[in-house]
Structure formats: C-alpha cells, structure tokens
Design a protein around this motif. Structure first.
Motif, mmCIF file in Angstrom:
data_model
loop_
_atom_site.group_PDB
_atom_site.id
_atom_site.type_symbol
_atom_site.label_atom_id
_atom_site.label_comp_id
_atom_site.label_asym_id
_atom_site.label_seq_id
_atom_site.Cartn_x
_atom_site.Cartn_y
_atom_site.Cartn_z
ATOM 1 N N GLY A 64 0.813 -1.210 0.000
ATOM 2 C CA GLY A 64 0.000 0.000 0.000
ATOM 3 C C GLY A 64 0.846 1.258 0.000
ATOM 4 N N LEU A 65 1.938 1.245 0.757
ATOM 5 C CA LEU A 65 2.823 2.411 0.796
ATOM 6 C C LEU A 65 3.576 2.593 -0.515
ATOM 7 C CD1 LEU A 65 4.093 1.957 4.454
ATOM 8 C CD2 LEU A 65 2.697 3.848 3.594
ATOM 9 N N VAL A 66 3.881 1.493 -1.193
ATOM 10 C CA VAL A 66 4.442 1.606 -2.545
ATOM 11 C C VAL A 66 3.447 2.325 -3.451
ATOM 12 C CG1 VAL A 66 5.124 0.307 -4.606
ATOM 13 C CG2 VAL A 66 5.952 -0.397 -2.357
ATOM 14 N N GLY A 67 2.161 1.967 -3.293
ATOM 15 C CA GLY A 67 1.127 2.656 -4.062
ATOM 16 C C GLY A 67 1.102 4.141 -3.772
ATOM 17 N N MET A 68 1.264 4.508 -2.500
ATOM 18 C CA MET A 68 1.303 5.928 -2.124
ATOM 19 C C MET A 68 2.473 6.630 -2.803
ATOM 20 S SD MET A 68 0.029 8.430 -0.245
ATOM 21 C CE MET A 68 -0.623 8.224 1.418
ATOM 22 N N ALA A 69 3.640 5.993 -2.799
ATOM 23 C CA ALA A 69 4.819 6.595 -3.427
ATOM 24 C C ALA A 69 4.600 6.777 -4.934
ATOM 25 C CB ALA A 69 6.053 5.729 -3.156
ATOM 26 N N LEU A 70 4.018 5.763 -5.586
ATOM 27 C CA LEU A 70 3.784 5.851 -7.030
ATOM 28 C C LEU A 70 2.744 6.913 -7.361
ATOM 29 C CD1 LEU A 70 3.777 2.052 -7.955
ATOM 30 C CD2 LEU A 70 5.571 3.741 -8.416
ATOM 31 N N TRP A 71 1.726 7.032 -6.514
ATOM 32 C CA TRP A 71 0.717 8.065 -6.736
ATOM 33 C C TRP A 71 1.337 9.452 -6.646
ATOM 34 C CZ3 TRP A 71 -2.385 10.313 -2.245
ATOM 35 C CH2 TRP A 71 -3.240 11.316 -2.708
ATOM 36 N N ARG A 72 2.142 9.674 -5.604
ATOM 37 C CA ARG A 72 2.784 10.976 -5.463
ATOM 38 C C ARG A 72 3.764 11.233 -6.608
ATOM 39 N NH1 ARG A 72 -0.566 13.917 -2.512
ATOM 40 N NH2 ARG A 72 -0.787 13.220 -0.352
ATOM 41 N N LEU A 73 4.432 10.177 -7.071
ATOM 42 C CA LEU A 73 5.339 10.339 -8.207
ATOM 43 C C LEU A 73 4.563 10.740 -9.454
ATOM 44 C CD1 LEU A 73 8.172 10.065 -9.425
ATOM 45 C CD2 LEU A 73 7.684 7.640 -9.814
ATOM 46 N N SER A 74 3.392 10.144 -9.657
ATOM 47 C CA SER A 74 2.577 10.516 -10.817
ATOM 48 C C SER A 74 2.131 11.974 -10.729
ATOM 49 C CB SER A 74 1.361 9.586 -10.936
ATOM 50 O OG SER A 74 0.386 9.879 -9.946
ATOM 51 N N GLU A 75 1.845 12.452 -9.504
ATOM 52 C CA GLU A 75 1.481 13.859 -9.335
ATOM 53 C C GLU A 75 2.664 14.767 -9.662
ATOM 54 O OE1 GLU A 75 -2.078 14.132 -6.070
ATOM 55 O OE2 GLU A 75 -0.032 14.168 -5.313
ATOM 56 N N ALA A 76 3.868 14.337 -9.271
ATOM 57 C CA ALA A 76 5.059 15.135 -9.559
ATOM 58 C C ALA A 76 5.341 15.194 -11.055
ATOM 59 C CB ALA A 76 6.261 14.560 -8.817
ATOM 60 N N LEU A 77 5.099 14.085 -11.745
ATOM 61 C CA LEU A 77 5.421 14.021 -13.171
ATOM 62 C C LEU A 77 4.336 14.618 -14.056
ATOM 63 C CD1 LEU A 77 6.936 10.424 -13.390
ATOM 64 C CD2 LEU A 77 8.174 12.602 -13.402
ATOM 65 N N PHE A 78 3.070 14.361 -13.691
ATOM 66 C CA PHE A 78 1.969 14.725 -14.586
ATOM 67 C C PHE A 78 0.999 15.733 -13.986
ATOM 68 C CE2 PHE A 78 3.078 10.203 -15.359
ATOM 69 C CZ PHE A 78 3.712 10.381 -16.586
ATOM 70 N N GLY A 79 1.203 16.108 -12.742
ATOM 71 C CA GLY A 79 0.319 17.076 -12.115
ATOM 72 C C GLY A 79 -0.759 16.410 -11.274
ATOM 73 N N ALA A 80 -1.242 17.148 -10.284
ATOM 74 C CA ALA A 80 -2.284 16.646 -9.397
ATOM 75 C C ALA A 80 -3.636 17.166 -9.851
ATOM 76 C CB ALA A 80 -2.000 17.100 -7.962
ATOM 77 N N THR A 81 -4.701 16.683 -9.204
ATOM 78 C CA THR A 81 -6.032 17.174 -9.507
ATOM 79 C C THR A 81 -6.165 18.607 -8.997
ATOM 80 O OG1 THR A 81 -6.848 16.249 -7.425
ATOM 81 C CG2 THR A 81 -7.056 14.884 -9.391
ATOM 82 N N GLY A 82 -7.084 19.348 -9.594
ATOM 83 C CA GLY A 82 -7.275 20.738 -9.182
ATOM 84 C C GLY A 82 -6.751 21.702 -10.224
ATOM 85 N N LYS A 83 -7.203 22.946 -10.124
ATOM 86 C CA LYS A 83 -6.867 23.927 -11.158
ATOM 87 C C LYS A 83 -5.390 24.290 -11.174
ATOM 88 C CE LYS A 83 -8.202 27.821 -8.186
ATOM 89 N NZ LYS A 83 -9.086 29.012 -8.061
ATOM 90 N N ASP A 84 -4.700 24.196 -10.024
ATOM 91 C CA ASP A 84 -3.274 24.531 -9.982
ATOM 92 C C ASP A 84 -2.416 23.285 -9.798
ATOM 93 O OD1 ASP A 84 -4.154 24.005 -7.447
ATOM 94 O OD2 ASP A 84 -2.995 25.593 -6.475
ATOM 95 N N GLY A 85 -2.963 22.126 -10.153
ATOM 96 C CA GLY A 85 -2.258 20.863 -9.932
ATOM 97 C C GLY A 85 -1.009 20.686 -10.763
ATOM 98 N N HIS A 86 -0.879 21.443 -11.857
ATOM 99 C CA HIS A 86 0.280 21.292 -12.734
ATOM 100 C C HIS A 86 1.394 22.291 -12.420
ATOM 101 C CE1 HIS A 86 -2.328 18.582 -14.567
ATOM 102 N NE2 HIS A 86 -2.357 19.003 -15.810
#
Length: 277
Positions: free
Chosen positions: A82-104
């Motif tokens: 599960g924590l690996v999943g957390m790390a990969l999710w945060r990595l995807s946000e760093a690479l491709f942006g998070a949800t929200g208007k200022d996520g990128h």
C-alpha cells in the motif's frame, strides 16, 4: 507524423494512465496504509499515557505490533505494498500534475516529489521488515544519529536549525489547514451523507491539529539541538509524544494528542474512500 507529435501523444497517454484507475487504486491503497500506521501509533501512545504500553509509539512500534497479530506477516506485506502505491501516486502527481486547477504548477509538483521520496523510503523499510531483512528500529535513535551526522558537516548546526524551523512551519501549516477544513477541496463532498461529512470533519480537524502539533514539537526539539549543539536533544516520534506527558498538563495532553493521531488514522481511511484522485 513527426517526432514532436508522437512525443506529445505518448505524454498524453502517460498522463491518462497516471490519472486513471491504476493511479486511483494506488492512491486509495496508500491512504489506507497511512491510516493503519497512524491508528497504531495513536493506540500505542494512548497505552503509554495510561501506563500500559511497552512499545515505542512510532512506525517501528506499529510494525512490531502488527507482526504480533494473526496473519501478521500478510498484513505487513499488504501495508508495504500500500505504501508503494502511495509513493507511485505521489510520483505521478510530480510528473503529470495533481487534480485541481493549480495541480500542474511547481508549487504542487515539488511537494509531491518530496512525498514520493519519503513514502518510497517508508515502503522500503516496511517491506524490509516484512521480509525479515530489516529491523523496526527506533525513530528516536535514528533522529539522534542523523542529527549528529549532519552537525559534523560544515555549517551542520545551521542545517539542523533550518530543518527544524521548516518542520515547525510545516506543523503549523498542517494544523491551520485542518482547522480551516482545507481538505474539503480534495473531497467528493457530494458523495458524503450528513453523517459521513460529520465523521470527516471531526477526524479531519482533530486528527490534523494533533498531527500538526506533533510536527511542530519535533521541529522545536531539532532547533533546540542545533542551538545547544547537542544532537541528543533531537527527538523522534516516540520521544516527541512522550514529551507531552512532561508538560504541566501531565499525561492528559499526551492522551489528547494520541487520540488525535487515532482520529487522523480514521481520517486517512475516509480520504481513501472519498478523496478526489
């Protein structure tokens, strides 16, 4: 079709994959795993406050506690994954942006990258413990060792002091955001019943405030270690929590903070269900 167009198409496919069901599953698994750790740490801290605990109230103590349960090995592996999943999710946000208007924006991507590194380290430590190749360790000793090594570096005292101030500020921000219920912006509020919304607000405000207080206290101890040039004054999570019992309020302040960490664990479970990813 030129190389630039193909690269743009590839980036678009990667972005859709990062924001798709795989990333959502990783995020929800990671938030659940984080909730388990905070819940166990809070329970261990409550036991210490009432004089019935014999384990450290930190991640190491939580892992040891979990390993003693039926199917403990399976639970540890599930927690690590599960924590690996957390790390990969945060990595995807760093690479491709998070949800929200200022996520990128860089303001969102840089913290996401830092969280990805942090959770990758935590996941590694949990999986190593599950595999029997690592120890649960002591957050207090680790904190003192790291502080001592940094202080041996040129301008080490300044580095420790600045890090402590940053942690204090982070704690204050976490607490203020919890009190302001800033987490509402990340939730699917329309999917919450009135009872679920009350649960989210009680656990989000109480849990976030307690978590922010713990961060701020740990930062204060780091600053004190730098000012006094005493690495042994730095405290990990367990010692930081125990220090609340040494205040004029006695163990009751520790009880309140520990209960807040339990609430934050429950809040993480709520985020795993209702957070927008």
């Amino acid at each position: 079709m030129n190389a630039r167009v193909m690269a743009r198409m590839g980036h678009g496919r990667a972005r859709r994959a990062a924001n798709g069901s795989a990333a959502e599953g990783a995020a929800r698994a990671g938030l659940t795993a984080r909730g388990v750790i905070y819940l166990l740490v809070g329970i261990l801290a409550l036991q210490i406050a009432f004089g019935t605990g014999n384990r450290q109230a930190d991640r190491g103590g939580a892992l040891a506690e979990l390993s003693d349960k039926p199917f403990g090995a399976v639970l540890l592996w599930a927690l690590g994954i599960g924590l690996v999943g957390m790390a990969l999710w945060r990595l995807s946000e760093a690479l491709f942006g998070a949800t929200g208007k200022d996520g990128h924006t860089a303001k969102k991507r840089l913290p996401a990258a830092a969280r990805a590194v942090f959770y990758a380290f935590v996941a590694y430590s949990v999986l190593a413990f599950a595999a029997g190749t690592g120890s649960s360790g002591s957050s207090d000793q680790q904190s003192r060792d790291v502080t001592a090594r940094v202080m041996d570096m040129p301008a080490g005292r300044w580095l420790v002091g600045v890090a402590g101030v940053v942690i204090v500020v982070a704690g204050v921000v976490i607490g203020v955001q919890a009190l302001r219920r800033s987490y509402h912006k990340k939730l699917k509020l329309g999917a919450l019943s009135p009872r679920a919304r009350r649960l989210v607000d009680v656990t989000g405000v109480g849990g976030g405030a307690a978590r922010g207080l713990v961060f701020a206290a740990a930062g204060v101890f780091a600053v004190r270690a730098a000012v006094d040039y005493r690495p042994d004054r730095a405290k990990g999570l367990d010692d930081t929590l125990r220090s609340f019992a040494d205040t004029p309020l006695g163990p009751w302040l520790l009880v309140c903070v520990a209960a807040g960490l339990v609430l934050f664990g429950v809040f993480s479970f709520a985020l795993a269900r209702w957070r927008r990813v």
